[in-house]
Design an enzyme around this catalytic site. Structure first.
Site, short mmCIF file in Angstrom:
data_model
loop_
_atom_site.label_atom_id
_atom_site.label_comp_id
_atom_site.label_asym_id
_atom_site.label_seq_id
_atom_site.Cartn_x
_atom_site.Cartn_y
_atom_site.Cartn_z
N LYS A 193 0.86 -1.19 0.00
CA LYS A 193 0.00 0.00 0.00
C LYS A 193 0.89 1.24 0.00
O LYS A 193 1.44 1.61 1.03
CB LYS A 193 -0.94 0.04 1.21
CG LYS A 193 -2.06 1.09 1.01
CD LYS A 193 -2.56 1.69 2.28
CE LYS A 193 -1.74 2.85 2.78
NZ LYS A 193 -1.81 4.07 1.94
N GLY A 246 6.27 5.18 8.90
CA GLY A 246 5.42 6.36 8.99
C GLY A 246 5.41 6.91 10.40
O GLY A 246 6.36 6.75 11.16
N SER A 247 4.30 7.53 10.77
CA SER A 247 4.22 8.21 12.06
C SER A 247 4.03 7.24 13.21
O SER A 247 3.50 6.14 13.05
CB SER A 247 3.06 9.21 12.05
OG SER A 247 1.82 8.52 12.11
N THR A 248 4.44 7.67 14.39
CA THR A 248 4.28 6.87 15.59
C THR A 248 2.79 6.67 15.92
O THR A 248 2.38 5.60 16.36
CB THR A 248 5.01 7.52 16.77
OG1 THR A 248 6.40 7.59 16.46
CG2 THR A 248 4.84 6.73 18.06
N GLY A 251 1.61 4.00 13.68
CA GLY A 251 2.26 2.76 14.08
C GLY A 251 1.57 2.08 15.25
O GLY A 251 1.44 0.85 15.30
N GLU A 269 8.96 1.31 11.45
CA GLU A 269 10.00 2.36 11.41
C GLU A 269 9.24 3.68 11.50
O GLU A 269 8.57 4.09 10.56
CB GLU A 269 10.81 2.24 10.12
CG GLU A 269 12.11 3.04 10.18
CD GLU A 269 11.97 4.40 9.53
OE1 GLU A 269 11.75 5.37 10.28
OE2 GLU A 269 12.09 4.49 8.30
N CYS A 303 12.76 10.84 8.37
CA CYS A 303 12.49 10.36 9.73
C CYS A 303 13.71 10.53 10.64
O CYS A 303 13.56 10.61 11.87
CB CYS A 303 12.05 8.90 9.70
SG CYS A 303 13.11 7.85 8.72
N GLU A 400 7.99 16.11 16.15
CA GLU A 400 8.55 15.85 14.83
C GLU A 400 7.84 16.76 13.82
O GLU A 400 6.64 16.62 13.59
CB GLU A 400 8.36 14.39 14.43
CG GLU A 400 8.98 14.06 13.09
CD GLU A 400 8.83 12.61 12.69
OE1 GLU A 400 9.79 12.05 12.12
OE2 GLU A 400 7.77 12.03 12.95
#
Length: 504
Positions: A193, A246-248, A251, A269, A303, A400
């Site tokens: 995706k 991607g973003s935390t 995640g 990651e 990142c 971030e």
């Protein structure tokens, strides 16, 4: 909806035929049940490039079925490592052949300079595929002594199965390669995706999957919204592993869905707020270059962006002067201009987010010594922005930002510098600059990050593992360590000599 569109690259005159359907079983197909589309925007002009099919949860299910069938018939344990290696090398050759075309398409959809996309992202992606092609016939286990007279045990590293892979928009081609290469080398099948912001090169790469000769169903590509496709993959009971960059925040959702469905294996990651420490023994000229690269490469959309720089107080003024000089020297401009070292940020959403942080920095009392002013005209451009007079509680220090915005602070002692660097919930990357060898060893061990750079920054290599600590993720990409994310270890106990006494 048409299965492809012709995209004209105005700057070069090149016409690129881009598939717009979902790639399932080596064919581009419409959605099974949805008429939704994704508009692909050129961030340099804010104009629409084209629209592609937006996959639904049902489309994800069909792609998973295709991947499962391939894993059970033509891939997985049904193909040799030699053949997997051959196909990966062929794919690398095709990407290398089409590097200029892919770079121009990447520039259109992502905004990054063509030269960066071609020479760095795509060049590295080709090398990544070839690196893992070399591993495909070298997936080995162990023979373990149990009893040399009667028994032996050995291990197999089996492909884990069907893998869902969700990649970000900041390095669309490179993240595709990082995910695809080790998974295919191990014998896994894939449902990919791509980001809804940058799906075009993933669809174009899918054409090369067919041309390279991969069997149908081995790689499937389903562009969709993250809340639809990403959620469906994470929760799908027949997906054996999910890999996400991607973003935390996202995640966490993926990990929760994986746990609640079938406890599928997860590698993440995630975000970062990476520090660089500049010590008084450092070469200030070189350190200022690396600090500028750390925050300005890819227009800060990285990142591991070195978005916090702490400078020893004795060299603070001298270093800051050099850093501002280096930041001013970088041209942020149209990606087809050879003079541009960075392009616009990827989307209006990202542009607005970055500017909200810049305004927050000003309101909270940080001093903006470079940038911080919007350009007139079209394009999501953000110029290099540097803040000083910071404190640990400011949003620009804690969050971030994912843009070319740098917070610069100072410290007196090594211990204070380490404490400031580690004062974050993230742990993806960190850097230090010093010509004191003992200090380099001490500080590199003390920094809480998955990757620590010494007298350099932001350079990664396909044979060196990469991943985070704390809330920057779990698992590793790159190097031989990435193979562990796509294999399952099976222990086999073989009795060839013991007779069981029965009853007990």
């Amino acid at each position: 909806m048409a299965s492809s569109v012709e995209v004209t690259v105005t700057a070069t005159g090149r016409k690129i035929q881009v598939p717009t359907g979902l790639f399932i079983n080596n064919e581009f197909v419409p959605s099974a049940d949805s008429k939704e589309t994704i508009e692909c925007i050129d961030p340099a002009t804010e104009s629409t490039i084209c629209s592609v099919v937006a996959g639904s949860a049902k489309d994800i299910d069909l792609a998973v079925r295709a991947a499962r069938h391939a894993f059970a018939t033509t891939w997985g344990k049904h193909v040799t490592g030699f053949e997997r290696s051959r196909l990966l090398n062929k794919l690398a050759d095709l990407i290398e052949r089409d590097a200029q075309q892919l770079a121009e398409l990447e520039c259109l959809n992502n905004g990054k300079p063509v030269k960066v996309a071609r020479d760095f992202d795509i060049g590295d992606s080709v090398a990544c595929l070839r690196y893992y092609a070399g591993f495909a016939d070298k997936i080995v286990g162990q023979t373990i002594e149990v009893d040399n007279k009667t028994k032996v045990a050995f291990t197999r590293h089996d492909p884990i199965g069907v893998c869902g892979q969700v990649i970000p928009w900041n390095y669309p081609i490179q993240m595709w390669a990082w995910k695809v290469a080790p998974a295919l080398a191990c014998g896994c099948t894939i449902v990919m995706k791509p980001s809804e912001f940058t799906p075009l090169t993933a669809l174009k790469l899918s054409e090369l999957i067919v041309e390279a000769g991969f069997p149908p169903g081995v790689v499937n590509t389903v562009p969709s919204l993250g809340s639809v496709g990403g959620a469906a993959l994470s929760a799908h009971p027949d997906v054996d592993k999910i890999a996400f960059t991607g973003s935390t925040v996202t995640g966490r959702k993926i990990m929760e869905a994986a746990a609640k469905s079938n406890l599928k294996k997860v590698s993440l990651e995630l975000g970062g707020k990476s520090p660089q420490l500049i010590f008084e023994s450092a070469d200030l000229e070189e350190a200022s270059k690396w600090a500028a690269l750390g925050i300005l490469y890819n227009t800060g959309q990285d990142c591991t962006a070195g978005s916090r720089v702490y400078v020893q107080d004795s060299i603070y003024d001298a270093f800051l002067e050099k850093l501002v000089e280096k930041a001013k020297a970088l041209t942020i401009g149209q990606g087809f201009d050879e003079n541009s070292g960075g392009g616009p940020v990827v989307s209006k959403v990202q542009y607005d987010k970055i500017w909200s942080y810049i305004e927050s920095g000003k309101q909270e009392g940080a001093k903006c010594i470079l940038g911080g002013e919007k350009r007139a005209g079209k394009g999501y451009y953000v110029d290099p922005t540097i803040f000083t007079n910071i404190n640990p509680d400011m949003k620009i220090v804690k969050a971030e930002i994912f843009g070319p915005v740098l917070a610069v602070g100072k410290f007196k002692t090594e211990e204070e510098g380490i404490k400031l660097a580690n004062d974050t919930s993230y742990g993806l990357g960190a850097g230090l600059h010093s010509n004191d060898a003992s200090q380099c060893m001490r500080v590199s061990q003390a920094l809480e990050a998955g990757t620590v750079w010494v007298n350099q920054y932001n350079l990664l290599y396909n044979n060196v593992p990469f991943g985070g600590k704390k809330q920057s993720g779990i698992g590793r990409e790159l190097g031989s360590y990435a193979l562990d994310e796509y294999t399952s270890v099976k222990a086999i106990h073989w009795n060839y000599g013991e007779k069981l006494d029965w009853p007990l």
